[in-house]
Design a protein around this motif. Structure first.
Motif, short mmCIF file in Angstrom:
data_model
loop_
_atom_site.label_atom_id
_atom_site.label_comp_id
_atom_site.label_asym_id
_atom_site.label_seq_id
_atom_site.Cartn_x
_atom_site.Cartn_y
_atom_site.Cartn_z
N SER A 197 1.04 -1.43 -0.03
CA SER A 197 0.25 -0.18 0.41
C SER A 197 0.88 1.38 0.25
O SER A 197 2.19 1.33 0.95
CB SER A 197 -0.75 0.31 1.61
OG SER A 197 -2.39 -1.02 1.22
N GLN A 198 0.71 1.77 -0.83
CA GLN A 198 1.09 3.60 -0.91
C GLN A 198 0.74 4.69 0.94
O GLN A 198 -0.37 4.71 0.75
CB GLN A 198 0.85 4.52 -1.96
CG GLN A 198 1.50 3.36 -3.07
CD GLN A 198 2.83 3.60 -3.50
OE1 GLN A 198 3.09 4.78 -2.48
NE2 GLN A 198 3.43 2.88 -4.19
N ASP A 200 2.47 7.90 2.45
CA ASP A 200 2.96 8.96 2.05
C ASP A 200 3.86 8.90 0.88
O ASP A 200 5.09 9.17 1.38
CB ASP A 200 3.14 9.35 3.10
CG ASP A 200 2.43 9.63 4.50
OD1 ASP A 200 1.59 10.22 4.11
OD2 ASP A 200 3.06 10.03 5.75
N HIS A 201 3.32 8.72 0.26
CA HIS A 201 3.97 8.40 -1.60
C HIS A 201 5.08 7.16 -0.87
O HIS A 201 6.09 7.32 -2.10
CB HIS A 201 4.49 9.22 -1.41
CG HIS A 201 3.88 10.93 -2.31
ND1 HIS A 201 2.94 10.23 -3.49
CD2 HIS A 201 3.33 11.89 -0.96
CE1 HIS A 201 2.40 11.38 -2.99
NE2 HIS A 201 2.72 12.68 -2.54
N GLN A 202 5.37 6.27 0.10
CA GLN A 202 5.92 5.24 0.07
C GLN A 202 5.99 4.45 0.75
O GLN A 202 4.27 3.81 1.30
CB GLN A 202 6.37 5.42 1.84
CG GLN A 202 7.42 6.66 1.96
CD GLN A 202 8.80 6.67 1.15
OE1 GLN A 202 9.55 5.54 0.50
NE2 GLN A 202 9.08 7.89 0.83
N SER A 203 5.79 2.99 -0.18
CA SER A 203 5.70 1.81 -0.59
C SER A 203 5.82 1.10 1.39
O SER A 203 6.85 0.70 1.72
CB SER A 203 5.98 0.87 -1.11
OG SER A 203 5.64 1.08 -2.86
N LYS A 222 4.53 -3.52 -11.14
CA LYS A 222 3.42 -3.89 -9.91
C LYS A 222 2.03 -2.85 -10.83
O LYS A 222 1.99 -3.35 -11.95
CB LYS A 222 3.36 -2.36 -9.36
CG LYS A 222 4.72 -2.26 -9.00
CD LYS A 222 4.82 -0.46 -8.26
CE LYS A 222 5.80 -0.63 -6.51
NZ LYS A 222 6.15 0.17 -5.62
N PRO A 234 -4.81 2.57 -2.96
CA PRO A 234 -3.63 2.64 -3.29
C PRO A 234 -3.13 0.98 -3.04
O PRO A 234 -1.92 1.28 -2.51
CB PRO A 234 -2.78 3.81 -2.76
CG PRO A 234 -3.39 3.99 -1.64
CD PRO A 234 -4.92 3.69 -2.18
#
Length: 514
Positions: A197-198, A200-203, A222, A234
């Motif tokens: 999941s995303q 804060d723009h982090q995986s 992905k 996301p």
């Protein structure tokens, strides 16, 4: 062929080889990119199919849910009001209306009277039409109700955590389906997968393989899950192949290794050919020098013999006993000299053709060196020099050809005398080193420059002396020496300093049974 032409051909060949290597590299690169592109297309198609399969599983869950809730009263399922006085989920015959539908006519003409006879048939058709409208209306209402239930179901599912939306049992089924999809696309590599999941723009890793850690050089594929929702979360299905790079190398190895192998062969042949051309050119130059030198060497005794013969024929020269004896001695010595020069050339030719036969026997090196020194000492003394002999070898017996080894020692002493200074100081010594008998010849001559020391054993090669031609020879002596030493399984070494002298060491094995 001129040196300039050789350099030109070498440059052109080098450019051609470089261009060929560049073309092969570009071909291999494009092949690799094409293979990587096809691989990525196959993987992405498999991920798309898996995403569609996950959506299909959601639809199947809805079907089960809908089957369980379809019997519930429509009033509790929906409260929307399409018609002012009716519920859209109610059929027309349950709207609370009673009575019959009649059709009246304003005139009782004969025509109306005639048409009235068909009223029964008309009434039946109207009832069928009403029933058809009722059925279509019911179907539309049922479809609208199902769409509302589907939207409510999917809205409820979208609010669920991804770990509940894809529980462990479904995860195993997903992996099984992923294997099927990859194999159907001819992707047979082992893979690592995860659902992320995303945030804060982090995986953020959610579930999947515990060791899912792709490095920076590894390509990660992905695919968004549940992408058909109005506001998709996301959540991504991620996958990578640890052995993708090595597999790509294996897939292109059929092109890489033969290309590299053939390129190495071509470059090697080019280098060897260039070396042969340069060597042949050098050898040609040396042979030309040899022919010029041989012509000079042979011309000198011939001229001397011719002059002496003319003196004998000239009546003006007194033919006393001493004069005739002197002239005949000159003719004899020059004839021997001429014969020796010719014999050297013929002997080297026979030796290089492999027709030289050696007679091996047991030889005492000390005795052989002593005999050579006794015969050569007169020449050194005549030149105003000295010859010092030391026989230090305790085990001096070898097996070899006595005649040729004697010639080897004579050649080295002859060179030491020719290249010495005004007063030659020559040392001749034998000694033992390990299992070798060593013969050493040292002089105080002009020496050999270091850049020429590796070439002095080549045929016809003579160290350049500029315009000085006081030292005569064909350049065959040291070549002959080395070949004789080699056929006796020995070795020869040289140490020299310009202006100080030269030292030759010849090693013969003590126990040589060849």
């Amino acid at each position: 062929m001129s040196r300039r032409m050789i350099y030109y051909l070498a440059t052109v060949m080098a450019i051609a080889v470089a261009a060929m290597v560049w073309v092969q590299l570009m071909t291999m690169r494009k092949t690799s990119l094409l293979h990587d592109r096809n691989f990525s297309i196959s993987v992405n198609r498999a991920l798309n199919d898996i995403s569609d399969w996950i959506d299909y599983q959601e639809i199947e869950l809805f079907y089960k849910y809908d089957a369980e809730h379809s019997a519930v009263d429509a009033n509790s399922a929906s409260d929307w009001n399409i018609y002012p006085n009716s519920d859209p989920s109610e059929p027309l015959n349950r709207l609370g209306q009673t009575g019959e539908i009649y059709i009246s006519y304003n005139s009782y003409t004969q025509q109306s009277s005639d048409n009235y006879r068909d009223f029964g048939h008309s009434q039946t058709a109207t009832q069928i039409q009403i029933q058809s409208m009722q059925s279509a209306y019911d179907r539309r209402n049922a479809e609208h109700a199902r769409q509302l239930r589907y939207q409510a179901f999917m809205l409820e599912r979208s609010e669920m955590p991804i770990t509940e939306r894809i529980p462990p049992l479904s995860l195993e089924l997903l992996l099984h389906q992923l294997d099927i999809e990859l194999k159907s696309k001819d992707v047979m590599l082992d893979y690592k997968f995860s659902i992320q999941s995303q945030v804060d723009h982090q995986s953020v890793y959610v579930m999947g393989d515990p060791d899912y850690k792709p490095d920076k050089k590894t390509r990660e594929y992905k695919r968004l899950i549940f992408s058909d929702e109005n506001q998709p979360k996301p959540n991504f299905l991620c996958i990578y192949f640890p052995e993708q790079r090595s597999e790509m190398l294996k897939a292109t190895a059929y092109l890489v290794f033969p290309s590299v192998f053939l390129t190495i062969i071509i470059i090697s042949i080019f280098v060897v050919t260039l070396q042969i051309i340069l060597r042949q050119k050098k050898l040609s130059q040396i042979k030309n020098d040899f022919i010029n030198n041989m012509t000079h060497e042979l011309k000198t005794p011939i001229s001397t013999i011719s002059l002496a013969s003319q003196m004998l024929k000239d009546n003006s020269v007194a033919r006393t006993a001493s004069t005739v004896d002197h002239i005949s001695g000159v003719i004899l010595e020059e004839s021997k000299r001429l014969s020796n020069q010719v014999e050297k050339v013929l002997q080297m030719a026979v030796f290089n053709e492999g027709r030289l036969k050696l007679k091996f026997s047991q030889i005492d090196i000390n005795q052989l060196v002593s005999n050579v020194a006794a015969n050569f000492e007169i020449r050194v003394t005549t030149a105003g020099g000295e010859l010092h002999t030391q026989l230090l070898a305790e085990n001096s017996y070898i097996k070899g050809d006595e005649v040729h080894i004697t010639n080897v020692v004579f050649n080295l002493l002859d060179n030491a005398l020719k290249y010495s200074k005004e007063k030659p100081m020559i040392e001749l010594m034998t000694e033992n080193k390990n299992n070798w008998v060593v013969i050493q010849v040292k002089d105080n001559g002009i020496g050999i420059p270091k850049e020429h020391q590796s070439q002095i054993f080549e045929r016809f090669y003579r160290v350049p002396t500029g315009n000085v031609h006081n030292v005569k020879g064909f350049g065959l002596g040291l070549s002959y020496v080395k070949r004789i030493v080699e056929v006796h399984y020995g070795k020869i070494k040289v140490e020299s300093t310009v202006g100080k002298g030269t030292r030759f060491r010849i090693y013969f094995p003590v126990k040589n049974s060849q």
